[in-house]
Write a protein that holds these residues in place. Structure first.
Motif, PDB file in Angstrom:
ATOM      1  N   CYS A   1       0.709  -1.174  -0.024  1.00  0.00           N
ATOM      2  CA  CYS A   1      -0.088   0.054  -0.106  1.00  0.00           C
ATOM      3  C   CYS A   1       0.734   1.262  -0.261  1.00  0.00           C
ATOM      4  CB  CYS A   1      -0.751   0.305   1.003  1.00  0.00           C
ATOM      5  SG  CYS A   1      -0.220  -0.278   3.394  1.00  0.00           S
ATOM      6  N   ASP A   2       0.413   2.036  -0.712  1.00  0.00           N
ATOM      7  CA  ASP A   2       1.445   3.346  -0.359  1.00  0.00           C
ATOM      8  C   ASP A   2       1.616   4.448   0.816  1.00  0.00           C
ATOM      9  OD1 ASP A   2       0.690   3.091  -3.045  1.00  0.00           O
ATOM     10  OD2 ASP A   2      -0.123   4.633  -3.709  1.00  0.00           O
ATOM     11  N   ALA A   3       2.434   4.657   0.801  1.00  0.00           N
ATOM     12  CA  ALA A   3       2.958   6.214   2.021  1.00  0.00           C
ATOM     13  C   ALA A   3       1.872   6.440   2.295  1.00  0.00           C
ATOM     14  CB  ALA A   3       4.326   6.028   1.969  1.00  0.00           C
ATOM     15  N   ASP A   4       1.122   7.735   1.589  1.00  0.00           N
ATOM     16  CA  ASP A   4       0.036   8.358   2.164  1.00  0.00           C
ATOM     17  C   ASP A   4      -1.059   7.656   3.061  1.00  0.00           C
ATOM     18  OD1 ASP A   4      -1.239   7.035   0.138  1.00  0.00           O
ATOM     19  OD2 ASP A   4      -1.030   9.076  -1.241  1.00  0.00           O
ATOM     20  N   MET A   5      -1.084   6.502   2.959  1.00  0.00           N
ATOM     21  CA  MET A   5      -2.515   5.462   3.300  1.00  0.00           C
ATOM     22  C   MET A   5      -3.057   5.811   2.618  1.00  0.00           C
ATOM     23  SD  MET A   5      -1.088   3.312   5.315  1.00  0.00           S
ATOM     24  CE  MET A   5       0.696   2.833   4.645  1.00  0.00           C
ATOM     25  N   ALA A   6      -3.717   6.162   1.359  1.00  0.00           N
ATOM     26  CA  ALA A   6      -4.746   6.723   1.074  1.00  0.00           C
ATOM     27  C   ALA A   6      -6.414   6.003   1.134  1.00  0.00           C
ATOM     28  CB  ALA A   6      -4.880   7.189  -0.441  1.00  0.00           C
ATOM     29  N   THR A   7      -5.651   4.496   0.749  1.00  0.00           N
ATOM     30  CA  THR A   7      -6.797   3.584   1.632  1.00  0.00           C
ATOM     31  C   THR A   7      -7.427   3.635   2.513  1.00  0.00           C
ATOM     32  OG1 THR A   7      -6.157   2.919  -1.394  1.00  0.00           O
ATOM     33  CG2 THR A   7      -7.956   1.883   0.296  1.00  0.00           C
ATOM     34  N   ASP A   8      -8.256   3.085   2.863  1.00  0.00           N
ATOM     35  CA  ASP A   8      -8.835   3.499   4.862  1.00  0.00           C
ATOM     36  C   ASP A   8      -8.001   2.541   5.114  1.00  0.00           C
ATOM     37  OD1 ASP A   8     -11.224   4.481   6.521  1.00  0.00           O
ATOM     38  OD2 ASP A   8     -10.557   2.707   7.060  1.00  0.00           O
ATOM     39  N   LEU A   9      -7.797   1.668   5.703  1.00  0.00           N
ATOM     40  CA  LEU A   9      -6.600   0.753   6.428  1.00  0.00           C
ATOM     41  C   LEU A   9      -8.299  -0.555   6.638  1.00  0.00           C
ATOM     42  CD1 LEU A   9      -3.669   1.589   7.741  1.00  0.00           C
ATOM     43  CD2 LEU A   9      -4.169   1.049   5.797  1.00  0.00           C
ATOM     44  N   SER A  10      -9.264  -0.286   7.133  1.00  0.00           N
ATOM     45  CA  SER A  10     -10.241  -1.123   7.173  1.00  0.00           C
ATOM     46  C   SER A  10      -9.434  -2.249   6.222  1.00  0.00           C
ATOM     47  CB  SER A  10     -11.305  -0.456   7.201  1.00  0.00           C
ATOM     48  OG  SER A  10     -12.280   0.130   6.896  1.00  0.00           O
ATOM     49  N   ALA A  11      -9.671  -1.618   4.967  1.00  0.00           N
ATOM     50  CA  ALA A  11     -10.048  -2.946   4.014  1.00  0.00           C
ATOM     51  C   ALA A  11      -9.210  -3.753   4.422  1.00  0.00           C
ATOM     52  CB  ALA A  11     -10.252  -1.923   2.828  1.00  0.00           C
ATOM     53  N   LEU A  12      -7.853  -3.700   5.273  1.00  0.00           N
ATOM     54  CA  LEU A  12      -7.644  -4.887   5.400  1.00  0.00           C
ATOM     55  C   LEU A  12      -7.896  -6.544   6.080  1.00  0.00           C
ATOM     56  CD1 LEU A  12      -4.045  -3.389   6.962  1.00  0.00           C
ATOM     57  CD2 LEU A  12      -3.800  -4.644   5.265  1.00  0.00           C
ATOM     58  N   ASP A  13      -9.137  -5.730   6.889  1.00  0.00           N
ATOM     59  CA  ASP A  13      -9.453  -6.940   7.418  1.00  0.00           C
ATOM     60  C   ASP A  13     -10.317  -7.699   6.263  1.00  0.00           C
ATOM     61  OD1 ASP A  13      -9.188  -6.470  10.267  1.00  0.00           O
ATOM     62  OD2 ASP A  13     -10.582  -4.710   9.846  1.00  0.00           O
ATOM     63  N   THR A  14     -11.090  -7.131   5.370  1.00  0.00           N
ATOM     64  CA  THR A  14     -11.735  -8.067   4.127  1.00  0.00           C
ATOM     65  C   THR A  14     -10.300  -8.647   3.308  1.00  0.00           C
ATOM     66  OG1 THR A  14     -12.674  -6.077   4.795  1.00  0.00           O
ATOM     67  CG2 THR A  14     -13.024  -7.744   2.458  1.00  0.00           C
ATOM     68  N   ALA A  15      -9.368  -8.108   2.895  1.00  0.00           N
ATOM     69  CA  ALA A  15      -8.208  -8.706   2.321  1.00  0.00           C
ATOM     70  C   ALA A  15      -7.741  -9.607   3.286  1.00  0.00           C
ATOM     71  CB  ALA A  15      -7.652  -7.903   1.664  1.00  0.00           C
ATOM     72  N   LEU A  16      -7.200  -9.868   4.227  1.00  0.00           N
ATOM     73  CA  LEU A  16      -7.105 -11.307   4.395  1.00  0.00           C
ATOM     74  C   LEU A  16      -7.856 -12.146   5.097  1.00  0.00           C
ATOM     75  CD1 LEU A  16      -3.757 -12.024   5.307  1.00  0.00           C
ATOM     76  CD2 LEU A  16      -5.166 -10.427   8.265  1.00  0.00           C
ATOM     77  N   GLY A  17      -9.250 -11.668   4.942  1.00  0.00           N
ATOM     78  CA  GLY A  17     -10.124 -12.385   5.644  1.00  0.00           C
ATOM     79  C   GLY A  17     -10.450 -13.541   3.673  1.00  0.00           C
ATOM     80  N   LEU A  18     -10.149 -12.345   2.980  1.00  0.00           N
ATOM     81  CA  LEU A  18     -10.285 -13.101   1.845  1.00  0.00           C
ATOM     82  C   LEU A  18      -9.075 -14.313   0.718  1.00  0.00           C
ATOM     83  CD1 LEU A  18     -12.048 -10.136  -0.385  1.00  0.00           C
ATOM     84  CD2 LEU A  18     -13.248 -12.782  -0.010  1.00  0.00           C
ATOM     85  N   LEU A  19      -7.390 -13.713   1.360  1.00  0.00           N
ATOM     86  CA  LEU A  19      -6.569 -14.788   1.083  1.00  0.00           C
ATOM     87  C   LEU A  19      -6.740 -15.670   1.900  1.00  0.00           C
ATOM     88  CD1 LEU A  19      -4.268 -11.735   1.450  1.00  0.00           C
ATOM     89  CD2 LEU A  19      -4.890 -12.485  -0.570  1.00  0.00           C
ATOM     90  N   ALA A  20      -7.245 -15.765   3.378  1.00  0.00           N
ATOM     91  CA  ALA A  20      -7.003 -16.619   3.939  1.00  0.00           C
ATOM     92  C   ALA A  20      -8.554 -18.259   3.535  1.00  0.00           C
ATOM     93  CB  ALA A  20      -7.865 -16.500   5.134  1.00  0.00           C
ATOM     94  N   ALA A  21      -9.415 -17.198   2.541  1.00  0.00           N
ATOM     95  CA  ALA A  21     -10.198 -18.237   1.843  1.00  0.00           C
ATOM     96  C   ALA A  21      -9.596 -18.633   0.670  1.00  0.00           C
ATOM     97  CB  ALA A  21     -11.577 -17.530   2.142  1.00  0.00           C
ATOM     98  N   GLY A  22      -7.792 -18.770   0.384  1.00  0.00           N
ATOM     99  CA  GLY A  22      -7.928 -19.047  -0.806  1.00  0.00           C
ATOM    100  C   GLY A  22      -7.902 -18.101  -1.954  1.00  0.00           C
ATOM    101  N   HIS A  23      -8.589 -16.824  -1.520  1.00  0.00           N
ATOM    102  CA  HIS A  23      -8.639 -16.054  -3.184  1.00  0.00           C
ATOM    103  C   HIS A  23      -7.029 -15.348  -3.258  1.00  0.00           C
ATOM    104  CE1 HIS A  23     -12.973 -14.986  -3.523  1.00  0.00           C
ATOM    105  NE2 HIS A  23     -12.920 -15.729  -2.320  1.00  0.00           N
ATOM    106  N   GLY A  24      -6.318 -15.794  -4.624  1.00  0.00           N
ATOM    107  CA  GLY A  24      -4.909 -15.014  -5.206  1.00  0.00           C
ATOM    108  C   GLY A  24      -4.403 -14.179  -5.101  1.00  0.00           C
ATOM    109  N   VAL A  25      -5.315 -13.033  -5.256  1.00  0.00           N
ATOM    110  CA  VAL A  25      -5.516 -11.478  -5.501  1.00  0.00           C
ATOM    111  C   VAL A  25      -6.822 -10.848  -4.971  1.00  0.00           C
ATOM    112  CG1 VAL A  25      -5.171  -9.959  -7.011  1.00  0.00           C
ATOM    113  CG2 VAL A  25      -4.072 -11.951  -7.661  1.00  0.00           C
ATOM    114  N   VAL A  26      -6.238  -9.997  -4.579  1.00  0.00           N
ATOM    115  CA  VAL A  26      -7.006  -9.523  -3.776  1.00  0.00           C
ATOM    116  C   VAL A  26      -7.215  -7.583  -4.020  1.00  0.00           C
ATOM    117  CG1 VAL A  26      -8.845  -8.498  -1.648  1.00  0.00           C
ATOM    118  CG2 VAL A  26      -7.580 -11.101  -1.941  1.00  0.00           C
ATOM    119  N   ILE A  27      -7.943  -7.082  -4.762  1.00  0.00           N
ATOM    120  CA  ILE A  27      -7.676  -5.631  -4.444  1.00  0.00           C
ATOM    121  C   ILE A  27      -8.204  -4.755  -4.591  1.00  0.00           C
ATOM    122  CG2 ILE A  27      -5.061  -6.734  -6.427  1.00  0.00           C
ATOM    123  CD1 ILE A  27      -7.155  -5.612  -8.734  1.00  0.00           C
ATOM    124  N   GLY A  28      -8.115  -3.591  -4.251  1.00  0.00           N
ATOM    125  CA  GLY A  28      -9.528  -2.364  -3.725  1.00  0.00           C
ATOM    126  C   GLY A  28      -9.376  -2.019  -4.793  1.00  0.00           C
TER     127      GLY A  28
END
Ligand SMILES: Nc1nc2c(ncn2[C@@H]2O[C@H](COP(=O)(O)OP(=O)(O)O)[C@@H](O)[C@H]2O)c(=O)[nH]1
Ligand SMILES: [Mg+2]
Length: 272
Positions: free
Chosen positions: A100-127
């Motif tokens: 992620c970019d240094a300015d954290m322009a994307t709200d970091l709450s999306a990290l929970d969703t991203a990690l959950g999807l990765l753990a469920a087997g999704h190979g690429v999760v993008i905002g």
């Protein structure tokens, strides 16, 4: 050269932050990221990749106060966000990782969703700022807004179905993205398209998630200095993808199967 490995290695989740002349924005960005990372259910480390900075970016990282979430530093001589992210991705070892970019322009709450999807087997999760459900503040520059719209439209010719290739918030299965990053050739801002295309070629499933995004002043992207190069890079990626497609032919299916076997990771889901 990288600083000593963080004490919690092996981490399960590594987050790469490319940073060039970010001494101004990085302290707030890193503080937010460390705070969020400490709440994640997996052991997480952060790796800042500084290249060719002429300000105190690397001092900010070296002097980062001890924190439950370790922050490492990797330095590249050559400038270019693509070069920096590639170096960061290849330096990781975790089963899950992203950037992620240094300015954290994307709200970091999306990290929970991203990690959950990765753990469920999704190979690429993008905002994606283009999805329904995303909340996106307007860019401060009208020229940038127009350029981004044209760029997005053209990018769809290379990675059909991907609605936003340029949001600086992308997470992956580690083995998959390290394989996809190895042949990366795009040095600048358009590298995301090549990385996504490589992941898809390896048979990954890609999932876009809605994000809250705000334009943070101090962008390192200059419409006048970087636009022409980014469009040129996109044309090269498109040409290479056509040539590869023609050369690969029916060997494609065999390669995908071999990759999923070699990775040995349950996090890699292969689309047949
Ligand atoms: N290491 C490294 N990082 C870069 C380089 N160019 C851009 N970046 C980083 O890439 C990210 C791009 O985000 P930003 O500047 O906010 O651009 P924007 O959000 O696209 O307007 C920031 O973290 C930059 O510091 C580079 O040459 N080297
Ligand atoms: Mg930004």
């Amino acid at each position: 050269m990288a600083t000593p490995p963080p004490a919690v290695y092996p981490a399960s989740f590594e987050i790469v932050v490319p940073a060039r002349n970010e001494a101004g924005r990085l302290p707030a960005g890193l503080t937010a990221l460390c705070r969020k990372a400490a709440t994640l259910p997996v052991r997480t480390t952060i790796l800042v990749v500084d290249s060719a900075s002429t300000d105190a970016t690397c001092h900010v990282v070296r002097n980062w106060a001890a924190h439950p979430v370790p922050v490492g530093l990797l330095r590249c001589r050559q400038a270019g966000k693509g070069i920096a992210v590639r170096a960061g991705l290849l330096a990781t070892q975790a089963p899950f990782m992203g950037y992620c970019d240094a300015d954290m322009a994307t709200d970091l709450s999306a990290l929970d969703t991203a990690l959950g999807l990765l753990a469920a087997g999704h190979g690429v999760v993008i905002g994606s700022r283009a999805l329904q459900g995303s909340v996106t503040g307007n860019r401060h520059s009208a020229a940038r807004r127009m350029g981004a719209a044209v760029f997005r439209t053209l990018a769809r010719g290379i990675v059909p179905g991907v609605t936003d290739t340029q949001c600086g918030f992308k997470f992956f299965s580690g083995p998959l993205v390290r394989a996809a990053a190895l042949p990366l050739r795009t040095a600048g801002f358009a590298f995301d398209i090549e990385l996504i295309a490589n992941c898809l070629r390896l048979g990954a499933t890609l999932t876009e998630i809605p994000v809250r995004w705000q334009d943070v002043p101090g962008s390192s992207f200059s419409v006048w200095r970087h636009s022409a190069g980014s469009f040129r890079d996109m044309a090269s990626i498109w040409l290479r993808s056509r040539t590869d497609l023609a050369a690969r032919g029916s060997a494609d299916h065999e390669n995908r199967t071999r990759y999923s076997y070699m990775s040995g990771s349950p996090a890699v889901s292969v689309r047949e």
